[in-house]
Design a protein around this motif. Structure first.
Motif, mmCIF file in Angstrom:
data_model
loop_
_atom_site.group_PDB
_atom_site.id
_atom_site.type_symbol
_atom_site.label_atom_id
_atom_site.label_comp_id
_atom_site.label_asym_id
_atom_site.label_seq_id
_atom_site.Cartn_x
_atom_site.Cartn_y
_atom_site.Cartn_z
ATOM 1 N N GLY A 113 5.495 87.443 -13.838
ATOM 2 C CA GLY A 113 5.184 88.700 -13.162
ATOM 3 C C GLY A 113 6.424 89.420 -12.658
ATOM 4 O O GLY A 113 6.338 90.238 -11.738
ATOM 5 N N THR A 116 6.321 93.466 -13.212
ATOM 6 C CA THR A 116 5.326 94.071 -12.336
ATOM 7 C C THR A 116 5.722 93.939 -10.864
ATOM 8 O O THR A 116 5.659 94.900 -10.096
ATOM 9 N N LYS A 248 0.174 86.275 -8.144
ATOM 10 C CA LYS A 248 -1.173 85.908 -8.618
ATOM 11 C C LYS A 248 -1.924 85.055 -7.601
ATOM 12 O O LYS A 248 -2.742 84.221 -7.955
ATOM 13 N N GLU A 276 -2.987 92.915 -9.865
ATOM 14 C CA GLU A 276 -2.234 93.576 -10.933
ATOM 15 C C GLU A 276 -1.770 94.970 -10.535
ATOM 16 O O GLU A 276 -0.852 95.513 -11.138
#
Ligand code: GDP
Length: 295
Positions: A113, A116, A248, A276
């Motif tokens: 991740g 992001t 997450k 997300e």
């Protein structure tokens, strides 16, 4: 949300204690056994569990606890305090350089991740009045540059890229670009791999040596449990991390990584990713996380 199983099991252990009124040492021992099982099932490292339970037991069998009118409540309080301490106690702040730009390097395995969450973090800093720049240093996946441009435009944050040339040169140029154009923070999105490997670590070390980042944050996926802790150890050995961003945590991760990383690496979790969407990022507060775990 992560920790659901742990929360339920801990709450069952406490419920039994509450039903008893006065507690004996045997009651406490039984509760400690249940807490130990709950933590192991949540995928907390064995040694971390062992140390944790021994600290809690030591405090819980003290006469001021057993002889108090509300021993069960006191034990919950002790567990809360020790969970907070386990996760680092105080909130860990992002180091801001006195000579801008502050350089934040994001490292981690592929899919953790990084892209992001680097963007999320830049967005968070922008909200606090900073002028961030995102820099595309993952040159191995052409899609990575494009992905960074997409998230950058969603957050209205400029993205620096030079295509697929040496990531060390890109990092250096990004810092110069920031200096010239008034960006006071640079977030370096680096390449990941499916597994920790020597070549990747060397490249990251070269970037580190070239730009001397103020922060080297490991982005790590909470869903991978113990592997997250192992990855954190490997990255820390190679790069001397300044902190961890755990992502997450909105998923059904058992949560063990959040509880083990600080104890195993000595490095603080500074931020958590909770979804997300680009605004789903939070500063990590050990005390709030402990309360959340205790339900
Ligand atoms: P990178 O390879 O490390 O750069 O990882 P990416 O930034 O491309 O993220 C990999 C996947 O994880 C993407 O589908 C992201 O949307 C997703 N993701 C990242 N952070 C989170 C998070 O906090 N929660 C959830 N549910 N998904 C996330």
């Amino acid at each position: 949300m992560a920790f659901e199983g742990l929360t339920e099991k801990l709450s069952n252990a406490f419920k039994k204690l509450r039903g008893k009124g006065r507690l004996t040492e045997a009651d406490v021992k039984e509760a400690m056994r249940e807490i130990r099982m709950a933590l192991l099932e949540a995928d907390v490292s064995y040694k971390v569990v062992k140390d944790f339970v021994s600290k809690v037991s030591e405090r819980a069998v003290g006469s001021d606890v057993l002889e108090s009118l509300t021993p069960a409540q006191m034990i919950v309080k002790i567990v809360n305090e020790e969970l907070t301490a386990l996760m680092g106690g105080e909130d860990a702040k992002l180091t801001i350089s006195s000579k801008p730009p502050t350089v934040v390097m994001l490292v981690g395995l592929q899919g953790a991740g990084k892209t992001t969450n680097g963007a999320k973090l830049a967005g968070l800093m922008k909200k606090q009045g900073k002028r961030p720049l995102l820099a595309a240093c993952d040159i191995y996946r052409p899609a990575a540059i494009e992905q960074l441009e997409v998230v950058g435009s969603q957050l209205d944050i400029p993205v620096f890229q030079m295509g697929q040339i040496s990531p060390v040169d890109i990092a250096r140029a990004a810092v110069e670009h920031a200096q010239k154009h008034g960006s006071d923070m640079v977030f370096l999105d680096t390449a990941g791999r499916l597994h920790v490997d020597e070549e990747l670590m060397m490249e990251l070390q070269d970037i580190k040596n070239a730009v001397e980042p103020d922060e080297i944050l490991l982005v790590v996926d909470a869903m991978i449990g113990q592997d997250a802790v192992n990855a954190a150890k490997a990255f820390d050995d190679a790069l001397d991390l300044t902190g961890v961003m755990l992502t997450k945590l909105d998923g059904d991760a058992r949560g063990g990584a959040a509880l083990s990383i600080r104890a195993v690496t000595g490095k603080p979790i500074k931020f958590v990713g909770m979804g997300e969407k680009l605004d789903q990022v939070e500063v990590f507060h050990p005390d709030r996380m402990a309360s959340r775990i205790l339900g």
